[in-house]
Design an enzyme around this catalytic site. Structure first.
Site, mmCIF file in Angstrom:
data_model
loop_
_atom_site.group_PDB
_atom_site.id
_atom_site.type_symbol
_atom_site.label_atom_id
_atom_site.label_comp_id
_atom_site.label_asym_id
_atom_site.label_seq_id
_atom_site.Cartn_x
_atom_site.Cartn_y
_atom_site.Cartn_z
ATOM 1 N N GLY A 1 0.819 -1.214 0.000
ATOM 2 C CA GLY A 1 0.000 0.000 0.000
ATOM 3 C C GLY A 1 0.846 1.254 0.000
ATOM 4 O O GLY A 1 0.500 2.261 -0.622
ATOM 5 N N TYR B 1 -2.014 9.317 6.105
ATOM 6 C CA TYR B 1 -2.691 8.014 6.019
ATOM 7 C C TYR B 1 -1.786 6.892 5.495
ATOM 8 O O TYR B 1 -0.718 7.135 4.997
ATOM 9 C CB TYR B 1 -4.009 8.113 5.248
ATOM 10 C CG TYR B 1 -4.029 8.382 3.765
ATOM 11 C CD1 TYR B 1 -2.900 8.622 3.016
ATOM 12 C CD2 TYR B 1 -5.258 8.399 3.104
ATOM 13 C CE1 TYR B 1 -2.984 8.858 1.652
ATOM 14 C CE2 TYR B 1 -5.344 8.636 1.738
ATOM 15 C CZ TYR B 1 -4.206 8.858 1.024
ATOM 16 O OH TYR B 1 -4.280 9.091 -0.308
ATOM 17 N N GLU B 2 -2.279 5.677 5.691
ATOM 18 C CA GLU B 2 -1.520 4.448 5.404
ATOM 19 C C GLU B 2 -0.117 4.494 6.029
ATOM 20 O O GLU B 2 0.879 4.140 5.400
ATOM 21 C CB GLU B 2 -1.478 4.153 3.898
ATOM 22 C CG GLU B 2 -2.845 3.700 3.397
ATOM 23 C CD GLU B 2 -2.814 2.947 2.084
ATOM 24 O OE1 GLU B 2 -1.822 2.265 1.800
ATOM 25 O OE2 GLU B 2 -3.800 3.054 1.354
ATOM 26 N N GLY B 3 -0.068 4.951 7.274
ATOM 27 C CA GLY B 3 1.187 5.057 8.021
ATOM 28 C C GLY B 3 1.750 6.466 7.907
ATOM 29 O O GLY B 3 2.188 6.871 6.833
ATOM 30 N N GLN C 1 6.620 5.572 9.345
ATOM 31 C CA GLN C 1 7.591 5.071 8.344
ATOM 32 C C GLN C 1 9.010 5.155 8.928
ATOM 33 O O GLN C 1 9.840 4.262 8.701
ATOM 34 C CB GLN C 1 7.528 5.868 7.038
ATOM 35 C CG GLN C 1 6.150 5.969 6.393
ATOM 36 C CD GLN C 1 5.446 4.643 6.229
ATOM 37 O OE1 GLN C 1 6.060 3.602 6.012
ATOM 38 N NE2 GLN C 1 4.123 4.662 6.367
#
Lengths: 249, 379
Positions: free
Chosen positions: B242, B362-364, B369
């Site tokens: 993703g 979003y998505e981390g 990260q």
């Protein structure tokens, strides 16, 4: 019914035009190549008819006169939906030469409709369809803006001053199409792009044909002059400039 | 090494560019203002095969590689990230997760309509109190023998209303902590599912974001992905991919803003010359170009690793963090180069700047990260 669509490999319409070799040749450095927009619309329209009336059109083939570097453009036509492609392995130096090559393809493999764009967006020769018609002794209809197959017969409309005329013709014939034949060129689908690799793209060697014309030189249009702003109340100055400088009135 | 794209990759890139410019650009500002989901645009995008472009052709997918996906995501995101995020969730999270870990029956029933673009999917991980800390799932999937009973709330769910198929991450065995989590395929029309109102977001306003409430929703046992307790691992593995999608989206936002700023700088005059000729502007554009080139290389490297079936989790974390961060920087500078015009909607760059912010979240988040990257340095 079999349809042949003539496609030119032309510079993207946003290309910055430059010339080399003392203004005798187009500078191809960094140019992105595309299907001539009229030819792409022709292909789109042929596919629309094929999709709308399954079984009526059994094959759509595209033909291009060009060297191997035109193959990405031909593959795009296959990705959009053409069934097969023929590349005549020669540089398309003048229209008589190109028409001679395509006429040979039509003589060898019969097609019911041969479609070409009204002109190509690079050299704007606007001569291919007429030459093909003469060489093949086939009827041609120019400036076609509507093409359909109704009850097995071809229905054509063409642009004339102030309106349109409806034309009937026998098969086979040459359709020289104008913008308006299809709304937008079709974007290739993911499946189309994947299957394009496995569709037949046949390269054939050219027949002997004369080059009747050659490019001697090119001139770019003069740069636009700077815009002059005139006060809306100063009509006298506007008239003066239009008359004495622009020489429009 | 070979930096040359294949003919197919170039064709996909061009197809995405043509689609974005022809179909998305004309009404992107209006849809953003109205927070209007681009249903017709998504339908056309799915007909072209972009929503299932990487799925196996055996399941009606496009069979494209991840490099092609990066190129397409960048082009779509240059114009409209609200559409790009639909593409990313469908390709990277839902389709990939089902294809990699689903049973044959699950793939036949759920992946096929998703891969062919007939249906849209959504990935439900975030919760009101579990964002970056995905181990703290409060949504429960109680084992009732031949079915799970799902209860709880998921937050910030992209495609929540438009999706037909949900993949829901929920806790079955709290005592096992993250090893008690499961991933379940849930039909959106199942009794007991309700949606919260459409979120009124800062950017990506026309993407379809809601909270989703589950109240005694029965999910058949055969809808569990993988073994019992595989859910957290499933989510993490899926999010690795993703990140490539969102990194590419951030890259597209940055390069879209850059292209607009460069064009503007060659047209706009100040002090008797185009503003590009002022070093302060030229150097900004130079810095932006270098950042975008770096970002693109990170995206393509992580995509290449994935295509080669090599480990790509760290590379995709680096790509996601860097691309998101430079998207924010580049879009901010693009607004600055446009001056007052950059602050109004018709020049697009203010919207791109608002969109960039979400890619850092979003998505981390960028911070998550960095956790992933820094932990890998200790190994």
């Amino acid at each position: 019914m079999k349809i042949l669509i003539c496609i030119s490999n032309v510079p993207d319409t946003t290309t910055k035009i430059k010339f080399v070799n003392n203004n005798t040749a187009f500078d191809i450095a960094g140019v992105q190549w595309i299907i001539n927009p009229w030819d792409e619309l022709a292909l789109t329209r042929a596919l629309e008819i094929k999709d709308a009336q399954p079984g009526i059109i059994e094959n759509i083939t595209v033909v291009n006169v060009g060297l191997i570097d035109s193959e990405p453009t031909i593959r795009k036509a296959l990705a959009i939906g053409a069934d097969a492609a023929i590349r005549i392995n020669a540089e398309p130096k003048d229209t008589f030469f190109v028409a001679s090559q395509i006429a040979e393809v039509v003589r060898k493999e019969s097609f019911d409709i041969v479609i070409c764009g009204i002109e190509s967006s690079d050299y704007n020769g606007a001569a291919l369809g007429g030459m093909l018609s003469e060489m093949l002794d086939l009827p041609s209809v120019s400036a076609v803006s509507h093409l359909d197959v109704v009850n097995g017969a071809v229905e054509l409309k063409r642009e004339i001053d102030g309106g349109q005329e409806t034309v009937a013709t026998q098969l086979p014939f040459i359709a020289i199409i104008q913008k308006g034949i299809a709304k937008d060129a079709r974007i290739p689908s993911m499946r189309g792009i994947m299957t394009a690799k496995s569709k037949p793209l046949t390269a054939v060697e050219p027949i002997a044909a004369d080059l009747l014309t050659e490019f001697v030189g090119f001139d770019l249009p003069k740069p636009k002059a700077a815009c002059k702003k005139i006060d809306p109340d100063n009509v006298r100055e506007l008239v003066n400039l239009l008359h004495n400088e622009a020489k429009l009135i | 090494m070979n930096f040359e794209f294949t003919e197919e990759q170039k064709m996909i890139q061009q197809a995405a560019k043509d689609f974005a410019e022809r179909e998305l650009l004309p009404d992107v500002i209006e849809r953003d203002e109205k927070s209007e989901f681009p249903a017709e645009h998504i339908k056309k995008l799915s007909e072209l095969g972009f929503l299932g472009m990487m799925a196996d052709p055996k399941y009606d997918g496009g069979g494209m590689d991840t490099i092609s996906y990066v190129l397409a995501m960048e082009e779509i995101s240059k114009i409209d990230s609200s559409v790009a995020v639909v593409m990313s969730v469908c390709n990277s999270l839902v389709n990939w997760g089902l294809e990699a870990f689903g049973t044959d029956a699950q793939k036949e029933k759920y992946l096929r309509p998703l891969a062919s673009g007939q249906k849209i999917g959504a990935f439900l991980l975030s919760e009101p109190e579990a964002g970056s800390d995905a181990t703290s799932q409060r949504t429960t999937a109680e084992d009732k023998g031949d079915y799970y009973l799902l209860n709880g709330t998921k937050n910030w769910i992209t495609n929540a209303n438009s999706a037909s198929t949900y993949i829901v991450i929920a806790q079955t065995n709290p005592e096992k902590k993250h090893k008690g989590i499961n991933a379940l395929i849930v039909d959106k029309n199942s009794p007991g599912i309700t949606l919260g109102p459409h979120e009124n977001k800062m950017g990506m306003r026309s993407s379809d974001t809601h909270s989703v409430m589950f109240n005694d929703v029965k999910v058949p046992k055969e809808n569990r992905i993988g073994d019992d307790g595989f859910g957290f691992s499933f989510a993490m593995k899926t999010l690795d991919g993703g990140r490539i999608g969102i990194a590419s989206q951030a890259l597209g936002i940055a390069s879209g803003a850059f292209e607009r700023a460069l064009k503007y700088s060659k047209e706009r005059k100040a002090f008797g010359t185009e503003i590009f000729n002022h070093q302060s502007v030229a150097f900004k554009l130079s810095d932006m170009a270098v950042k975008i080139e770096n970002a693109r290389n990170l995206c393509l490297k992580s995509a290449w690793l994935k295509d080669q079936h090599l480990p790509y989790g760290i590379a995709s974390a680096m790509a996601k963090q860097y691309c998101a961060d430079i998207a924010m920087e580049v879009t901010t500078e693009a607004v600055q180069i446009h001056g007052g015009y950059g602050y109004v909607k018709e020049y697009h760059v203010e919207r791109l700047m608002r969109e960039a912010k979400l890619t850092q979240i979003y998505e981390g988040t960028s911070e998550v990260q960095k956790i992933v990257i820094s932990r890998s340095l200790l190994k």
